[in-house]
Design a protein around this motif. Sequence first.
Motif, short mmCIF file in Angstrom:
data_model
loop_
_atom_site.label_atom_id
_atom_site.label_comp_id
_atom_site.label_asym_id
_atom_site.label_seq_id
_atom_site.Cartn_x
_atom_site.Cartn_y
_atom_site.Cartn_z
N LEU A 119 0.91 -1.15 0.03
CA LEU A 119 0.10 -0.10 -0.01
C LEU A 119 0.90 1.15 -0.06
CD1 LEU A 119 -2.70 1.74 0.41
CD2 LEU A 119 -2.75 1.24 2.65
N ARG A 120 0.87 1.90 -1.02
CA ARG A 120 1.61 3.04 -1.18
C ARG A 120 1.02 4.07 -1.81
NH1 ARG A 120 4.03 0.17 1.93
NH2 ARG A 120 5.93 -0.32 1.67
N SER A 121 -0.31 4.31 -2.17
CA SER A 121 -1.16 5.38 -2.74
C SER A 121 -2.55 5.27 -2.07
CB SER A 121 -1.13 5.15 -4.10
OG SER A 121 -1.77 6.13 -4.70
N SER A 122 -3.03 6.60 -1.79
CA SER A 122 -4.18 6.80 -1.09
C SER A 122 -4.84 8.02 -1.64
CB SER A 122 -4.16 6.95 0.45
OG SER A 122 -5.38 7.30 0.76
N SER A 123 -6.22 7.99 -1.85
CA SER A 123 -6.75 9.38 -2.48
C SER A 123 -7.99 9.40 -1.94
CB SER A 123 -6.79 9.29 -4.00
OG SER A 123 -7.27 10.54 -4.47
N ASP A 124 -8.53 10.28 -0.98
CA ASP A 124 -9.82 10.46 -0.65
C ASP A 124 -10.47 9.46 0.18
OD1 ASP A 124 -9.51 12.95 -1.75
OD2 ASP A 124 -10.68 12.42 -3.73
N GLY A 125 -9.74 8.53 0.80
CA GLY A 125 -10.17 7.43 1.45
C GLY A 125 -10.28 6.21 0.60
N LEU A 126 -9.86 6.20 -0.65
CA LEU A 126 -9.48 4.95 -1.44
C LEU A 126 -8.25 4.74 -1.47
CD1 LEU A 126 -11.73 5.77 -4.63
CD2 LEU A 126 -12.50 4.74 -2.57
N ILE A 127 -7.53 3.50 -1.25
CA ILE A 127 -6.48 2.81 -1.26
C ILE A 127 -6.21 2.08 -2.66
CG2 ILE A 127 -6.19 3.17 1.13
CD1 ILE A 127 -6.69 0.18 1.38
N CYS A 128 -4.94 2.12 -2.86
CA CYS A 128 -4.37 1.30 -4.10
C CYS A 128 -3.13 0.59 -3.79
CB CYS A 128 -4.13 2.12 -5.22
SG CYS A 128 -3.56 1.44 -6.61
N LEU A 129 -3.47 -0.84 -3.84
CA LEU A 129 -2.56 -1.87 -3.42
C LEU A 129 -1.86 -2.69 -4.54
CD1 LEU A 129 -5.20 -2.23 -1.30
CD2 LEU A 129 -3.26 -3.22 0.22
N SER A 130 -0.84 -2.84 -4.80
CA SER A 130 -0.24 -3.40 -5.81
C SER A 130 0.86 -4.72 -5.29
CB SER A 130 0.64 -2.47 -6.75
OG SER A 130 1.64 -1.99 -5.77
N LYS A 131 0.78 -5.67 -6.09
CA LYS A 131 1.90 -6.97 -6.15
C LYS A 131 2.87 -7.02 -7.15
CE LYS A 131 -1.40 -10.02 -3.59
NZ LYS A 131 -1.78 -11.28 -3.60
N PRO A 132 4.14 -7.38 -6.90
CA PRO A 132 5.36 -7.25 -8.00
C PRO A 132 4.72 -8.27 -8.91
CG PRO A 132 6.17 -7.90 -5.72
CD PRO A 132 4.67 -7.88 -5.39
N ASN A 133 3.73 -8.91 -8.99
CA ASN A 133 3.35 -9.65 -10.23
C ASN A 133 2.54 -8.85 -10.99
OD1 ASN A 133 0.74 -9.74 -8.68
ND2 ASN A 133 0.79 -11.64 -8.83
N GLY A 134 2.05 -7.77 -10.80
CA GLY A 134 1.34 -6.85 -11.45
C GLY A 134 -0.03 -6.86 -11.12
N ASP A 135 -0.48 -7.65 -10.01
CA ASP A 135 -1.94 -7.25 -9.51
C ASP A 135 -2.17 -5.92 -8.91
OD1 ASP A 135 -2.75 -9.83 -10.49
OD2 ASP A 135 -2.19 -10.96 -8.43
#
Length: 428
Positions: A119-135
């Motif tokens: 988890l390295r990004s957030s905007s207005d209460g929405l969070i963006c999570l990513s994995k090394p495989n591209g998910d």
Amino acid sequence: MGASEKTAAGVSTLPLLHLPQDILVEILSNLPAKSLVRFRCVSKFFYALVVDHGFGVMHRSLSLKLPSRAGILISISSRSSPAYYTINFSEQNAQRPGMLQANRLAYLDSEPFLKGSLLRSSSDGLICLSKPNGDVVVCNVSTGQRISLPRIQFHSPHRPSICAQLGFNSQSKRYKVLMSTWMFARGKWSTSFEYKHWVLTVGVDKSWREINYSPHPFEGYGSLIDSDATSVYIDGFIYSYNWLTKADPPSFHIVAFEVGSESYSLIPFPAEVSLSQEYPLVGYLAPFRDKCRDLLRDFALLQVDGGRLAIVFVRKIGHLSYMDVWTHLSYMDVWTWEISKECWEKITMIIPLEESIDIPHRFLRYTTNHVGEIVLLCINRERFSILICNLKSEVWRQFDVGGVEEFPTLCPEDVRIYRIMDNVFSLE
């Protein structure tokens, strides 16, 4: 309201309420997201209204102005499983007045998609999570709704470094994710790096769109567009660090990516940082990638009072008192970007609180609250505490944090904080 008005016209529940539709919509728009999620089960009208895109935009706009809907998210990426907590500054611990209460987000902890996610990004209460495989997954903290984005297929024998950043497009009233990747591209005589960038509009696009976005002319030592680099979303722009190594000595910039037009511009790093001996890792040491990553992790990008972009850095300086006792004082440097002047303005403040005596800078995490005050999360071996600084008055406040069950003292890098707000926006 568009879809909401059409839906409401044919539903028998509305006349029973004896309220005009506009008044009913206004009342519901002022409720917290958790209550609205429960109301979805009351009737077809409530369900259609809460999931309506226009209503979500209205609720988001109101949430930006209501302190009770704002707070911070604490993310702890432990080895076994991640843990997430929210803190609302109007909610104090019942047993200990003056202590802020952290509430565990159990529904997030139990989700299998979170394991191995960053988890390295957030905007207005929405969070963006990513994995090394591209998910990549976008999740609404308030409602628990999440949406998995299509996976990008990387045709390379080397695992890419990816960074997914979230922002809001005020024209289309939709959220977008900017995906930046870099990977090794071995040539016949040398090793270089390949950089690519994609964009996806959440709830609209079925696949990623590669864009011609090249603010990263790196050479030799690689990129800082990875999960450790700090970024912040402010009024239609995603700001992040950029490391340009073509200059000698290497120079730093901030990339301003405009979410709507999907274009970018560069903001120069404060010149005094590059030239000053107080920040020794900038300059000729910059090609050493690990040191640069540590440096840019400590220089936080934030949105401060008035929606201004700011760089924040905490440092310690030793002083010899009148009794010949050597002490250390903590200072906070804040550079704010003045758009009209196209220059940085700097403020330096002493952190006067007791907590500042023992704050290793790598045990600090930065964000802001709903009024643009700077929030510092201090991590030590016994507790979490929060320092809040008002830039206008230069007044500091300090709170202990209760309710946090895990203290990752051995890996403080695993702790992050983000500004969040109540948001009922539907991701579909």
